[in-house]
Design an enzyme around this catalytic site. Structure first.
Site, mmCIF file in Angstrom:
data_model
loop_
_atom_site.group_PDB
_atom_site.id
_atom_site.type_symbol
_atom_site.label_atom_id
_atom_site.label_comp_id
_atom_site.label_asym_id
_atom_site.label_seq_id
_atom_site.Cartn_x
_atom_site.Cartn_y
_atom_site.Cartn_z
ATOM 1 N N ILE A 60 6.024 -8.159 7.820
ATOM 2 C CA ILE A 60 6.339 -9.443 8.451
ATOM 3 C C ILE A 60 5.811 -10.596 7.589
ATOM 4 O O ILE A 60 6.243 -11.725 7.741
ATOM 5 C CB ILE A 60 5.754 -9.572 9.883
ATOM 6 C CG1 ILE A 60 4.222 -9.545 9.882
ATOM 7 C CG2 ILE A 60 6.320 -8.518 10.804
ATOM 8 C CD1 ILE A 60 3.607 -10.093 11.167
ATOM 9 N N ASP A 61 4.867 -10.283 6.676
ATOM 10 C CA ASP A 61 4.212 -11.351 5.894
ATOM 11 C C ASP A 61 5.122 -11.928 4.799
ATOM 12 O O ASP A 61 4.846 -13.006 4.285
ATOM 13 C CB ASP A 61 2.936 -10.816 5.241
ATOM 14 C CG ASP A 61 1.983 -10.202 6.246
ATOM 15 O OD1 ASP A 61 1.978 -10.669 7.405
ATOM 16 O OD2 ASP A 61 1.257 -9.260 5.888
ATOM 17 N N GLY A 73 0.830 -1.218 0.000
ATOM 18 C CA GLY A 73 0.000 0.000 0.000
ATOM 19 C C GLY A 73 0.856 1.256 0.000
ATOM 20 O O GLY A 73 0.624 2.180 -0.797
ATOM 21 N N GLU A 121 -3.664 -17.108 9.287
ATOM 22 C CA GLU A 121 -4.927 -16.366 9.461
ATOM 23 C C GLU A 121 -5.728 -16.241 8.158
ATOM 24 O O GLU A 121 -6.942 -16.062 8.192
ATOM 25 C CB GLU A 121 -4.635 -14.964 9.999
ATOM 26 C CG GLU A 121 -3.804 -14.119 9.026
ATOM 27 C CD GLU A 121 -3.591 -12.683 9.476
ATOM 28 O OE1 GLU A 121 -4.155 -12.276 10.495
ATOM 29 O OE2 GLU A 121 -2.834 -11.971 8.787
ATOM 30 N N GLN A 154 3.545 -11.046 17.169
ATOM 31 C CA GLN A 154 4.400 -11.366 16.012
ATOM 32 C C GLN A 154 4.980 -10.111 15.356
ATOM 33 O O GLN A 154 5.924 -10.172 14.585
ATOM 34 C CB GLN A 154 3.598 -12.140 14.954
ATOM 35 C CG GLN A 154 3.165 -13.510 15.417
ATOM 36 C CD GLN A 154 2.010 -14.053 14.599
ATOM 37 O OE1 GLN A 154 2.220 -14.777 13.639
ATOM 38 N NE2 GLN A 154 0.794 -13.694 14.952
ATOM 39 N N ARG A 198 -6.958 -27.201 22.164
ATOM 40 C CA ARG A 198 -6.770 -25.850 22.696
ATOM 41 C C ARG A 198 -6.227 -24.971 21.570
ATOM 42 O O ARG A 198 -5.474 -25.432 20.716
ATOM 43 C CB ARG A 198 -5.768 -25.839 23.851
ATOM 44 C CG ARG A 198 -6.273 -26.568 25.094
ATOM 45 C CD ARG A 198 -7.420 -25.816 25.771
ATOM 46 N NE ARG A 198 -7.832 -26.439 27.004
ATOM 47 C CZ ARG A 198 -8.774 -27.386 27.116
ATOM 48 N NH1 ARG A 198 -9.398 -27.825 26.027
ATOM 49 N NH2 ARG A 198 -9.082 -27.887 28.296
HETATM 50 O O1 F6P Z 1 0.640 -7.101 7.214
HETATM 51 C C1 F6P Z 1 1.059 -7.294 8.511
HETATM 52 C C2 F6P Z 1 -0.081 -7.777 9.376
HETATM 53 O O2 F6P Z 1 0.408 -7.992 10.682
HETATM 54 C C3 F6P Z 1 -0.808 -9.010 8.861
HETATM 55 O O3 F6P Z 1 -0.088 -10.190 9.078
HETATM 56 C C4 F6P Z 1 -2.117 -8.896 9.591
HETATM 57 O O4 F6P Z 1 -3.152 -9.518 8.855
HETATM 58 C C5 F6P Z 1 -2.343 -7.414 9.639
HETATM 59 O O5 F6P Z 1 -1.094 -6.789 9.458
HETATM 60 C C6 F6P Z 1 -2.977 -6.933 10.924
HETATM 61 O O6 F6P Z 1 -3.207 -5.581 10.784
HETATM 62 P P1 F6P Z 1 -3.715 -4.647 11.971
HETATM 63 O O7 F6P Z 1 -2.517 -4.276 12.789
HETATM 64 O O8 F6P Z 1 -4.316 -3.477 11.279
HETATM 65 O O9 F6P Z 1 -4.692 -5.436 12.770
#
Ligand code: F6P
Length: 355
Positions: free
Chosen positions: A139-140, A117, A236, A278, A270
């Site tokens: 981090i992705d 972005g 996720e 993270q 669990r």
């Molecule tokens: O892109 C980094 C990230 O941590 C993703 O892994 C996660 O889906 C998203 O950002 C979470 O974003 P926010 O901090 O807006 O909840």
């Protein structure tokens, strides 16, 4: 060669460990190598809507920030000057104002440190005449233009440490332990973190799975392998099987999958959702080095007058790629790629038909 006297630095999108290392490296290189003034732009491009909030970065102000997580500049994943949210709820284009404010501050070129972005905004500002250079961050690790982004390695350390801890309690209680990790639409954190943490099942967006296949895997592991606990790492962004899709908004995917496994097996389950831990913490040595290389390389691009570029890591070397080519291309995990193959070869299941 460029005629630069002052540069701005902005961090945009979600934070990632290593942002401060880039800020520090770029500031030091700009001051020590080129004698430029450096201005920190707070909260992404929002900082150029209110230029009075910007502040000078000096050798003193970046001293000691290398090991710090987050970003001393602040960040946002909402601010886009091309679609600025007005008070009336609509959006308007304030990019001209942002460029004018950068000029007012004396900024000749901007380093934008961010994910897809932020690089897209940077590219659009470049197309409007602003001298821009990009540094990729997430981090992705899902940007196709670069082999690695800083933040990923640190996130893997956190995920691996968490799975190690979940391992001992899961094994003691003979449970199925579901661990949900980040990664947005790609499975890199789940795949690499799962392998590093010794997970037994890894669920990623790139490989469709069923709950039945996961339960069959657990049964086989228990009856054939004599193991009475199982670690399931869930990205996720996984694509849920149809029967679970409706509840996606109501609960985390980890909980949905954990409940479904509990319902279809006789195992106690669990769930741990690792969430934003993270993204936090001190960057790993690898991320500090990569971030420092990126920061210095970005300053060098500006010194060469090479704008509209993003620094990237390719074949272990720092290169410059066109911002326009770098944006909009997700780097998904390849289901037939080497890392998935490696995982399968050591018996890790993906919840699909392949054993
Ligand atoms: O892109 C980094 C990230 O941590 C993703 O892994 C996660 O889906 C998203 O950002 C979470 O974003 P926010 O901090 O807006 O909840």
């Amino acid at each position: 060669m460029s005629d630069i006297r002052c540069i701005g630095i902005a961090t945009g999108g979600g934070d990632a460990p290593g942002l401060n290392a880039v800020i520090r490296a770029a500031t030091k290189a700009a001051i020590v190598e080129h004698n430029w003034k450096v201005i920190g732009i707070p909260d992404g491009f929002d900082g150029l809507i209110w230029p009075e909030k910007s502040f000078e970065l000096t050798l003193d102000s970046v001293s000691g920030i290398l090991p710090r997580g987050g970003t001393i500049l602040g960040t946002t994943n909402r601010g886009n000057p091309f679609h600025y949210k007005s008070a009336d709820g609509g959006t308007r284009d304030i990019s001209d104002q942002v460029i004018a404010n950068a000029k007012k501050l004396g900024i000749d070129a901007i380093i934008t440190i961010g994910g897809d972005g932020s690089q897209k905004i940077g590219c659009e500002l470049f197309q409007k005449g602003m001298k821009m250079v990009g540094v990729p961050k997430t981090i992705d690790n899902d940007l196709s233009a670069t082999e690695l982004t800083f933040g990923f390695d640190t996130a893997l350390h956190t995920v691996t440490d968490a799975i190690d801890k979940i391992h001992t309690t899961g094994a003691s209680h003979h449970r199925v332990m579901v661990v949900e990790v980040m990664g947005r639409d790609c499975g890199w954190i789940a795949l690499a973190g799962g392998i590093a943490g010794g997970a037994h099942v890894i669920l990623i967006p790139e490989i469709p799975f069923t709950i039945k296949n996961i339960c069959d895997y657990i049964t086989r592991r228990e009856s054939g392998g004599g193991r009475d606990f199982t670690i399931v790492v869930v990205a996720e962004g996984v694509k849920l099987p149809p029967e679970l899709k409706e509840n996606r908004r109501a609960s985390s995917v980890g909980n949905l999958i954990g409940n479904a496994i509990a319902a279809q097996s006789d195992k106690e389950v669990r769930v741990s959702v690792l969430g934003h831990i993270q993204r936090g913490g001190s960057p790993s040595p690898f991320d500090r080095v990569l971030a420092t290389r990126f920061g210095v390389a970005a300053v060098e691009l500006i010194a060469e007058g090479n704008f509209g570029k993003m620094v990237a890591l390719r074949a272990s070397k720092i290169v410059a790629v066109d911002m326009a080519d770098a944006i909009g291309h997700l780097k998904a995990v390849r289901p037939d790629g080497e890392l998935v193959h490696t995982a399968r070869a050591i018996g890790i299941g993906f919840g699909d038909e392949e054993i």
